[in-house]
Design an enzyme around this catalytic site. Sequence first.
Site, mmCIF file in Angstrom:
data_model
loop_
_atom_site.group_PDB
_atom_site.id
_atom_site.type_symbol
_atom_site.label_atom_id
_atom_site.label_comp_id
_atom_site.label_asym_id
_atom_site.label_seq_id
_atom_site.Cartn_x
_atom_site.Cartn_y
_atom_site.Cartn_z
ATOM 1 N N SER A 118 29.828 35.763 38.937
ATOM 2 C CA SER A 118 29.675 35.085 40.225
ATOM 3 C C SER A 118 30.272 35.936 41.329
ATOM 4 O O SER A 118 31.174 36.749 41.095
ATOM 5 C CB SER A 118 30.405 33.730 40.190
ATOM 6 O OG SER A 118 30.533 33.168 41.486
ATOM 7 N N TYR A 120 39.132 30.199 39.427
ATOM 8 C CA TYR A 120 37.714 30.466 39.142
ATOM 9 C C TYR A 120 37.388 31.932 39.411
ATOM 10 O O TYR A 120 36.766 32.611 38.583
ATOM 11 C CB TYR A 120 36.824 29.562 39.989
ATOM 12 C CG TYR A 120 35.345 29.831 39.810
ATOM 13 C CD1 TYR A 120 34.701 29.524 38.613
ATOM 14 C CD2 TYR A 120 34.593 30.407 40.833
ATOM 15 C CE1 TYR A 120 33.343 29.776 38.441
ATOM 16 C CE2 TYR A 120 33.243 30.656 40.677
ATOM 17 C CZ TYR A 120 32.621 30.342 39.476
ATOM 18 O OH TYR A 120 31.273 30.593 39.303
#
Length: 318
Positions: free
Chosen positions: A166, A192
């Site tokens: 990501s 994250y």
Amino acid sequence: MPRETTPPRILSAFAGRIVTAGEVAAGHDLSGRTAIVTGGAGGIGLEIARTLAVAGATVTLAVRSRDAGAAAAAEINRAVGRAAASAAFLDLADLATVRGFTRIWGGRPLDLLIANAGVMATPESRTAQGHESQFGINHLGHFQLATGLVPALAAAGSARVVMMSSAGHHDADVDLDDPDWRRRTYDPFLAYGASKTANNLFAVGFSRHFADDGITANAVHPGAVATALGRHVRPEQIADRGWDFSTIAMQTPEQGAATAIWASTAPELAGIGGLYLEECGEAPPWSAERPLWGVKPYSRDPDRAEALWALSERLVAG
């Protein structure tokens, strides 16, 4: 002396365009190939699995929900008109189930491992082994899975591992001294980002460790995709960080799966690993001019990759 030059980036005919996974897979015959897709019961994972099956592959959906996995496999089989897909239980939050999965798979040749499952910006929580959940699920679970499947990947001859990463990796490097957030105040978005940086570093490390076995690994940024991944993200958290998502074009899961399919099938990637891919091409270095794209250098640093590899081996062994 000749002047050093930067090697040209690897790009596909689809690079920079919004395309679907089906468009990327068109013309590829994957008959006789086997694939495992983690988190294949929904979202991008389901579209990856469906596209691979349509192209001829036999696909195992490695999923936490047996019912959802069985329903997704049945949907794929109806779509392709053959028994192309099946589901198997895997909980990346419990390394014992990961070991069980690899033990059951055994040495059966595996051509593709798509490490798609993951969580994002979760409230602070721990895996069964006590690791911070995002680091534990997004990285350690897949680390255990991929390394446990090395004999199967090697048996295929020229296998590929695709790590779903990501642009979130832009936000944080991995803290190798405190990967589980025991000494720092937990931040769900930084955790994250660190887990996605770990995915990128894993692709670098895995390719270095197993290139001689004919296995490569690349990390993929799918783009901004409307799936359940962001279910823990609250509007006030977005506002607090000053993010403006109104300028971001959200993609469908079919579009978000495109780069993973390119990573799985592209002949120009044969034997090449350790890359960070986006928009069906090798990503350029991050720049402020295009802040939501590109790759941060710390997430591809070979020394960092090796240090994370050694740490991960210790953590999954413990």
